[in-house]
Design a protein around this motif. Sequence first.
Motif, PDB file in Angstrom:
ATOM      1  N   GLU A 183     -42.628-133.067  15.956  1.00  0.00           N
ATOM      2  CA  GLU A 183     -41.344-133.748  15.793  1.00  0.00           C
ATOM      3  C   GLU A 183     -41.251-135.078  16.543  1.00  0.00           C
ATOM      4  OE1 GLU A 183     -38.182-130.178  14.814  1.00  0.00           O
ATOM      5  OE2 GLU A 183     -38.169-131.078  16.809  1.00  0.00           O
TER       6      GLU A 183
ATOM      7  N   ARG B 183     -29.496-128.699  14.327  1.00  0.00           N
ATOM      8  CA  ARG B 183     -30.793-128.554  14.986  1.00  0.00           C
ATOM      9  C   ARG B 183     -30.954-127.154  15.582  1.00  0.00           C
ATOM     10  NH1 ARG B 183     -33.763-132.170  18.581  1.00  0.00           N
ATOM     11  NH2 ARG B 183     -35.433-131.274  17.333  1.00  0.00           N
TER      12      ARG B 183
ATOM     13  N   ALA C 205     -33.228-137.870  20.561  1.00  0.00           N
ATOM     14  CA  ALA C 205     -33.017-136.454  20.862  1.00  0.00           C
ATOM     15  C   ALA C 205     -34.353-135.839  21.251  1.00  0.00           C
ATOM     16  CB  ALA C 205     -32.417-135.724  19.660  1.00  0.00           C
ATOM     17  N   ARG C 206     -34.290-134.681  21.861  1.00  0.00           N
ATOM     18  CA  ARG C 206     -35.498-133.993  22.326  1.00  0.00           C
ATOM     19  C   ARG C 206     -36.239-133.360  21.153  1.00  0.00           C
ATOM     20  NH1 ARG C 206     -36.579-128.782  23.652  1.00  0.00           N
ATOM     21  NH2 ARG C 206     -34.388-128.220  23.328  1.00  0.00           N
ATOM     22  N   ALA C 207     -37.532-133.577  21.102  1.00  0.00           N
ATOM     23  CA  ALA C 207     -38.356-132.946  20.077  1.00  0.00           C
ATOM     24  C   ALA C 207     -38.577-131.482  20.437  1.00  0.00           C
ATOM     25  CB  ALA C 207     -39.693-133.663  19.954  1.00  0.00           C
TER      26      ALA C 207
ATOM     27  N   ALA D  13     -28.576-142.604  13.815  1.00  0.00           N
ATOM     28  CA  ALA D  13     -28.153-142.154  15.146  1.00  0.00           C
ATOM     29  C   ALA D  13     -26.727-142.606  15.448  1.00  0.00           C
ATOM     30  CB  ALA D  13     -29.113-142.673  16.208  1.00  0.00           C
TER      31      ALA D  13
ATOM     32  N   LEU E 263     -34.182-141.127  16.047  1.00  0.00           N
ATOM     33  CA  LEU E 263     -33.111-140.331  16.649  1.00  0.00           C
ATOM     34  C   LEU E 263     -33.387-140.057  18.121  1.00  0.00           C
ATOM     35  CD1 LEU E 263     -32.484-137.760  13.765  1.00  0.00           C
ATOM     36  CD2 LEU E 263     -31.144-139.799  14.325  1.00  0.00           C
TER      37      LEU E 263
ATOM     38  N   TYR F  98     -38.045-137.756  16.615  1.00  0.00           N
ATOM     39  CA  TYR F  98     -37.142-137.755  17.762  1.00  0.00           C
ATOM     40  C   TYR F  98     -37.758-138.492  18.952  1.00  0.00           C
ATOM     41  CZ  TYR F  98     -34.863-134.200  14.947  1.00  0.00           C
ATOM     42  OH  TYR F  98     -34.255-133.544  13.919  1.00  0.00           O
TER      43      TYR F  98
END
Length: 373
Positions: free
Chosen positions: A278, A93, A271-273, A314, A269, A282
């Motif tokens: 996104e 990423r 996680a931070r976009a 994930a 997932l 995310y």
Amino acid sequence: MTEFPVVEWSEADENRSARWRSESGAPPPKRVTVADDRMTADTAYRLACEGTALLWRGDYQNARQLQQAMARRIDRKPRKPAISPSEAFHFHRQFQSQRARILGMLLLPLEADYAIPLRRAPDVREACMEAYGPAERPSLVSLRELLGLIGAHEWRKKGVEIPALGGRIHPCYGVFSPVRGEYVELVAEAPLPSSELAFDIGTGSGVIAAVLARRGVKHVVATDQDPRALACARENLTRLGLGEQVEIVSANLFPAGRAPLIVCNPPWLPARANSPIEHAIYDPESRMLLGFLGGLAEHLEAGGEGWLILSDLAEHLGLRSREALLAAFDKAGLKVVGRMDVKPTHPRASDASDPLHAARAAEVTSLWRLAVR
């Protein structure tokens, strides 16, 4: 103060400015230099890495070739080795973010009507109108974003064939496209607890709502809080002749009332976009997933089912454990009454050169059938 970000630069001994357009939320570049066909790829790459944006005044097709040459230089750089799947994910990423930042430094001008005033430039006015809305004034945009707009426009025209629908879904810019159709097949095959009413939470393009309607669910309430998704779903359902059967509602997760079937396909997932686009992929801190699970019991009718569509990618990346997912079910007062699994068929699952290949190759997408304990 203007209501939109502005790019400022000097050209032909004049100070100039234009509106900055970035659907990814990137800030306007602070340093801009004018570039044309004489600029070499090495120079362009060096300037972009240093944070200087290149306002292109040459041939459009040459700009595309220059961007490809810059991308090759980025991709040749050695990658930092990872010692765990989660570290591989974060390194990947980070690399993708840096790559996007560097390639986003090649800028193109747009006239007030979205025409590109460059030699051999395509007509992008319709694609820009779909993404940005009515044209107002000249602006600058990165070539990388513009190519994304063009690609999205072509997908919208062509559509994505959905066998379970016997028709196509036409994704709009900024709305997740159902190109990975395996999860749609799960929705088409799972046994319906009722054909009276269903909620589709976070409908996006409207594909799940459409499949439920095609299966004979008399009334489907499809929710989303993104105006683009709401418009896209409404357009697709109307095109498929399902506009009367499916009600589109602007809501954060659940609509009012209860239903015997509630379906949700949240971002997979936790996680931070890195950009607004996104958010379909995310889900920071699993907020949508946990919000759906936490509110499911109070919106399900007695004997009803909640269908959670979730990949275990994930888990293979070390971002969430199966134990944590099952604990979230338990905390929400839910039990698992069934599960259907499918392996992915997309090209990345078999691409050994992908940095996340091991996780992608092991991935399974599941439709969890949940009921109130």
